[in-house]
Motif scaffolding. Structure first.
Motif, PDB file in Angstrom:
ATOM      1  N   ASP A   9     -10.064   6.103 -11.766  1.00 21.07           N
ATOM      2  CA  ASP A   9      -9.991   6.507 -13.110  1.00 21.07           C
ATOM      3  C   ASP A   9      -8.881   7.853 -13.071  1.00 21.07           C
ATOM      4  OD1 ASP A   9     -11.175   8.863 -11.836  1.00 21.07           O
ATOM      5  OD2 ASP A   9     -12.826   8.910 -13.220  1.00 21.07           O
ATOM      6  N   GLU A  10      -8.450   8.118 -12.117  1.00 24.67           N
ATOM      7  CA  GLU A  10      -7.242   9.199 -12.154  1.00 24.67           C
ATOM      8  C   GLU A  10      -6.006   8.739 -11.748  1.00 24.67           C
ATOM      9  OE1 GLU A  10      -8.728  12.171  -9.799  1.00 24.67           O
ATOM     10  OE2 GLU A  10      -9.587  13.176 -11.254  1.00 24.67           O
ATOM     11  N   GLN A  11      -4.734   8.574 -12.506  1.00 26.25           N
ATOM     12  CA  GLN A  11      -3.621   8.033 -12.232  1.00 26.25           C
ATOM     13  C   GLN A  11      -2.804   8.485 -11.047  1.00 26.25           C
ATOM     14  OE1 GLN A  11      -2.261   5.206 -14.167  1.00 26.25           O
ATOM     15  NE2 GLN A  11      -0.925   5.045 -12.375  1.00 26.25           N
ATOM     16  N   HIS A  12      -2.902   9.815 -10.691  1.00 27.83           N
ATOM     17  CA  HIS A  12      -2.474  10.389  -9.465  1.00 27.83           C
ATOM     18  C   HIS A  12      -3.204   9.632  -8.198  1.00 27.83           C
ATOM     19  CE1 HIS A  12      -5.651  12.980  -8.285  1.00 27.83           C
ATOM     20  NE2 HIS A  12      -5.962  13.319  -9.509  1.00 27.83           N
ATOM     21  N   GLY A  13      -4.307   9.252  -8.569  1.00 28.57           N
ATOM     22  CA  GLY A  13      -5.139   8.695  -7.272  1.00 28.57           C
ATOM     23  C   GLY A  13      -4.344   7.163  -7.119  1.00 28.57           C
ATOM     24  N   ILE A  14      -4.355   6.664  -8.012  1.00 27.08           N
ATOM     25  CA  ILE A  14      -3.807   5.167  -7.949  1.00 27.08           C
ATOM     26  C   ILE A  14      -2.288   5.472  -7.538  1.00 27.08           C
ATOM     27  CG2 ILE A  14      -2.743   3.350  -9.423  1.00 27.08           C
ATOM     28  CD1 ILE A  14      -4.908   3.909 -11.239  1.00 27.08           C
ATOM     29  N   ASP A  15      -1.462   6.352  -7.908  1.00 27.74           N
ATOM     30  CA  ASP A  15      -0.189   6.424  -7.547  1.00 27.74           C
ATOM     31  C   ASP A  15       0.026   6.769  -5.927  1.00 27.74           C
ATOM     32  OD1 ASP A  15       0.637   5.841  -9.957  1.00 27.74           O
ATOM     33  OD2 ASP A  15       0.998   8.160 -10.598  1.00 27.74           O
ATOM     34  N   TRP A  16      -0.907   7.563  -5.593  1.00 27.05           N
ATOM     35  CA  TRP A  16      -0.940   8.190  -4.309  1.00 27.05           C
ATOM     36  C   TRP A  16      -1.176   6.960  -3.171  1.00 27.05           C
ATOM     37  CZ3 TRP A  16       1.140  11.281  -1.005  1.00 27.05           C
ATOM     38  CH2 TRP A  16       0.843  11.305   0.306  1.00 27.05           C
ATOM     39  N   ILE A  17      -2.132   5.925  -3.733  1.00 26.64           N
ATOM     40  CA  ILE A  17      -2.254   4.791  -2.627  1.00 26.64           C
ATOM     41  C   ILE A  17      -1.258   3.922  -2.714  1.00 26.64           C
ATOM     42  CG2 ILE A  17      -3.881   2.865  -2.526  1.00 26.64           C
ATOM     43  CD1 ILE A  17      -6.243   4.479  -3.549  1.00 26.64           C
ATOM     44  N   LYS A  18      -0.623   3.607  -3.729  1.00 28.35           N
ATOM     45  CA  LYS A  18       0.752   2.840  -3.886  1.00 28.35           C
ATOM     46  C   LYS A  18       1.806   3.465  -3.259  1.00 28.35           C
ATOM     47  CE  LYS A  18       0.355   1.029  -8.718  1.00 28.35           C
ATOM     48  NZ  LYS A  18       0.864   0.955  -9.936  1.00 28.35           N
ATOM     49  N   GLU A  19       2.047   4.763  -3.090  1.00 25.67           N
ATOM     50  CA  GLU A  19       2.901   5.486  -2.344  1.00 25.67           C
ATOM     51  C   GLU A  19       2.521   5.150  -0.669  1.00 25.67           C
ATOM     52  OE1 GLU A  19       4.528   9.777  -1.201  1.00 25.67           O
ATOM     53  OE2 GLU A  19       3.957   9.175  -3.198  1.00 25.67           O
ATOM     54  N   LEU A  20       1.238   5.370  -0.272  1.00 29.58           N
ATOM     55  CA  LEU A  20       0.945   5.075   1.157  1.00 29.58           C
ATOM     56  C   LEU A  20       1.087   3.739   1.388  1.00 29.58           C
ATOM     57  CD1 LEU A  20      -2.447   7.271   1.450  1.00 29.58           C
ATOM     58  CD2 LEU A  20       0.122   7.708   2.081  1.00 29.58           C
ATOM     59  N   LEU A  21       0.958   2.713   0.587  1.00 30.58           N
ATOM     60  CA  LEU A  21       0.954   1.089   0.871  1.00 30.58           C
ATOM     61  C   LEU A  21       2.525   0.708   1.178  1.00 30.58           C
ATOM     62  CD1 LEU A  21      -1.481  -0.249  -1.579  1.00 30.58           C
ATOM     63  CD2 LEU A  21      -1.715  -0.093   0.769  1.00 30.58           C
ATOM     64  N   VAL A  22       3.447   1.494   0.677  1.00 26.28           N
ATOM     65  CA  VAL A  22       4.961   1.405   0.935  1.00 26.28           C
ATOM     66  C   VAL A  22       5.368   0.889   2.219  1.00 26.28           C
ATOM     67  CG1 VAL A  22       7.357   2.100   0.810  1.00 26.28           C
ATOM     68  CG2 VAL A  22       5.619   2.598  -1.309  1.00 26.28           C
ATOM     69  N   PRO A  23       4.871   1.422   3.383  1.00 28.15           N
ATOM     70  CA  PRO A  23       5.283   1.072   4.520  1.00 28.15           C
ATOM     71  C   PRO A  23       4.995  -0.192   4.933  1.00 28.15           C
ATOM     72  CG  PRO A  23       4.717   3.364   4.806  1.00 28.15           C
ATOM     73  CD  PRO A  23       4.276   2.778   3.315  1.00 28.15           C
ATOM     74  N   PHE A  24       3.755  -0.667   4.138  1.00 29.39           N
ATOM     75  CA  PHE A  24       3.195  -2.169   4.572  1.00 29.39           C
ATOM     76  C   PHE A  24       3.524  -3.079   3.559  1.00 29.39           C
ATOM     77  CE2 PHE A  24       0.312   1.642   5.690  1.00 29.39           C
ATOM     78  CZ  PHE A  24       0.140   1.371   7.090  1.00 29.39           C
ATOM     79  N   ARG A  25       4.695  -2.748   2.936  1.00 27.94           N
ATOM     80  CA  ARG A  25       5.151  -3.909   1.681  1.00 27.94           C
ATOM     81  C   ARG A  25       5.299  -5.364   2.223  1.00 27.94           C
ATOM     82  NH1 ARG A  25       8.653   0.014   2.254  1.00 27.94           N
ATOM     83  NH2 ARG A  25      10.859  -0.358   3.135  1.00 27.94           N
ATOM     84  N   GLU A  26       5.524  -5.655   3.575  1.00 29.89           N
ATOM     85  CA  GLU A  26       5.767  -6.708   3.995  1.00 29.89           C
ATOM     86  C   GLU A  26       4.513  -7.538   4.097  1.00 29.89           C
ATOM     87  OE1 GLU A  26       8.116  -6.897   7.642  1.00 29.89           O
ATOM     88  OE2 GLU A  26       9.973  -5.648   6.653  1.00 29.89           O
ATOM     89  N   LYS A  27       3.340  -6.914   4.306  1.00 29.03           N
ATOM     90  CA  LYS A  27       2.299  -7.562   4.449  1.00 29.03           C
ATOM     91  C   LYS A  27       1.039  -7.354   3.223  1.00 29.03           C
ATOM     92  CE  LYS A  27       1.365  -5.706   8.427  1.00 29.03           C
ATOM     93  NZ  LYS A  27       0.610  -5.282   9.741  1.00 29.03           N
ATOM     94  N   ILE A  28       1.342  -6.363   2.482  1.00 24.78           N
ATOM     95  CA  ILE A  28       0.551  -6.244   1.459  1.00 24.78           C
ATOM     96  C   ILE A  28       1.191  -5.812   0.194  1.00 24.78           C
ATOM     97  CG2 ILE A  28       0.049  -3.531   2.208  1.00 24.78           C
ATOM     98  CD1 ILE A  28      -2.795  -4.028   1.087  1.00 24.78           C
ATOM     99  N   LYS A  29       0.567  -6.318  -0.888  1.00 24.01           N
ATOM    100  CA  LYS A  29       1.298  -6.036  -2.274  1.00 24.01           C
ATOM    101  C   LYS A  29       0.124  -5.722  -3.370  1.00 24.01           C
ATOM    102  CE  LYS A  29       4.030  -8.468  -5.985  1.00 24.01           C
ATOM    103  NZ  LYS A  29       4.524  -9.695  -6.359  1.00 24.01           N
ATOM    104  N   CYS A  30       0.435  -4.574  -4.102  1.00 20.48           N
ATOM    105  CA  CYS A  30      -0.550  -4.141  -5.121  1.00 20.48           C
ATOM    106  C   CYS A  30      -0.104  -5.073  -6.197  1.00 20.48           C
ATOM    107  CB  CYS A  30      -0.096  -2.725  -5.190  1.00 20.48           C
ATOM    108  SG  CYS A  30      -1.377  -1.994  -6.635  1.00 20.48           S
ATOM    109  N   VAL A  31      -1.265  -5.954  -6.610  1.00 16.03           N
ATOM    110  CA  VAL A  31      -0.591  -6.721  -7.728  1.00 16.03           C
ATOM    111  C   VAL A  31      -1.508  -6.251  -8.961  1.00 16.03           C
ATOM    112  CG1 VAL A  31      -0.706  -8.831  -6.348  1.00 16.03           C
ATOM    113  CG2 VAL A  31      -2.990  -7.928  -7.106  1.00 16.03           C
ATOM    114  N   GLY A  32      -1.849  -4.963  -8.954  1.00 10.98           N
ATOM    115  CA  GLY A  32      -2.386  -4.366 -10.283  1.00 10.98           C
ATOM    116  C   GLY A  32      -3.382  -3.397  -9.997  1.00 10.98           C
TER     117      GLY A  32
END
Length: 246
Positions: A9-32
């Protein structure tokens, strides 16, 4: 490619997980992502994710309510939580994956590695039931989820008489005479169960103190359990054991 969704429910929480997922972009994609349960339900139907990062508290609702709405569940869940320490122990008892806020990059990496070793869990709903039981019952009988060769066993902690080490495996002996072999070390069960009136009397044995029938003195001595098993008490653990026993 792993398809992931973030519900918080907090945008900064969503943004933080998206940022942490960047190094794994070849195997995991945030689709929403979604910030309300209603939006989350629509998103799940639309994208059919493999993995959901799910906040425990979403406004005045909970992630558990969301899962009840989705049932049956066809994806894995990694909870994100800022709950206090007792809740973290409840997660460990239930074998449900979680990340404690603020989320650490190394913790996320470990959670993703665990996810990659298993497919969508048909046992998730049962594990959630165990988790809810333990969250609601701080001072009563706790349940524990243990992984087996066939899936999972869901046990009452008070039904465990003793645990015996077998190298990297642990044999769990129950009151009804059943033995369950688990691919986890005895140390992991010691850390989990010791606050629940269990004690490691020997390198090989962790016992339920409520199931001790008799203690016989000696250099270390030995105990007789309610299942009539005789177990040696390590000399170096004897004093600490007797303090816990009395």
């Amino acid at each position: 490619m792993i398809r992931a969704v973030i519900i918080d429910d907090e945008q900064h929480g969503i943004d933080w997980i998206k940022e942490l997922l960047v190094p794994f972009r070849e195997k995991i994609k945030c689709v929403g992502s979604a910030r309300t349960l209603q939006n989350a339900l629509s998103l799940i139907k639309e994208v059919s994710p493999d993995l959901v990062f799910l906040d425990i508290q979403i406004d005045d609702r909970t992630g558990f309510e969301f899962l009840q709405m989705v049932s049956p569940i066809s994806f894995e869940v990694i909870f994100t939580t800022a709950h206090e320490k007792y809740a973290v122990r409840a997660f460990k008892f239930s074998a449900v994956d979680y990340l404690l806020k603020p989320i650490d990059a190394d913790d996320l990496r470990i959670a993703l590695l665990k996810f990659e070793t298993k497919s969508a869990s048909k046992h998730l709903e049962q594990k959630i039931d165990v988790l809810l039981h333990n969250l609601e019952a701080r001072h009563t009988v706790k349940k524990i989820t243990v992984p087996t060769m066939d899936g999972y066993e869901f046990l009452e902690v008070t039904d465990i008489v003793r645990c015996r080490s077998d190298v990297n495996y642990t044999d769990i002996h129950l009151k009804n005479g059943k033995k369950i072999t688990v691919s986890k070390t005895l140390k992991s069960f010691e850390e989990l169960l010791e606050p629940e009136h269990f004690f490691r009397i020997h390198n090989s044995h962790l016992i339920n103190l409520r199931e001790v029938k008799k203690y016989v003195k000696g250099k270390g001595g030995y105990v007789t359990m309610n299942d009539n098993t005789h177990l040696e008490v390590s000399t170096r653990r004897k004093d600490a054991f007797l303090k816990r026993l009395i």
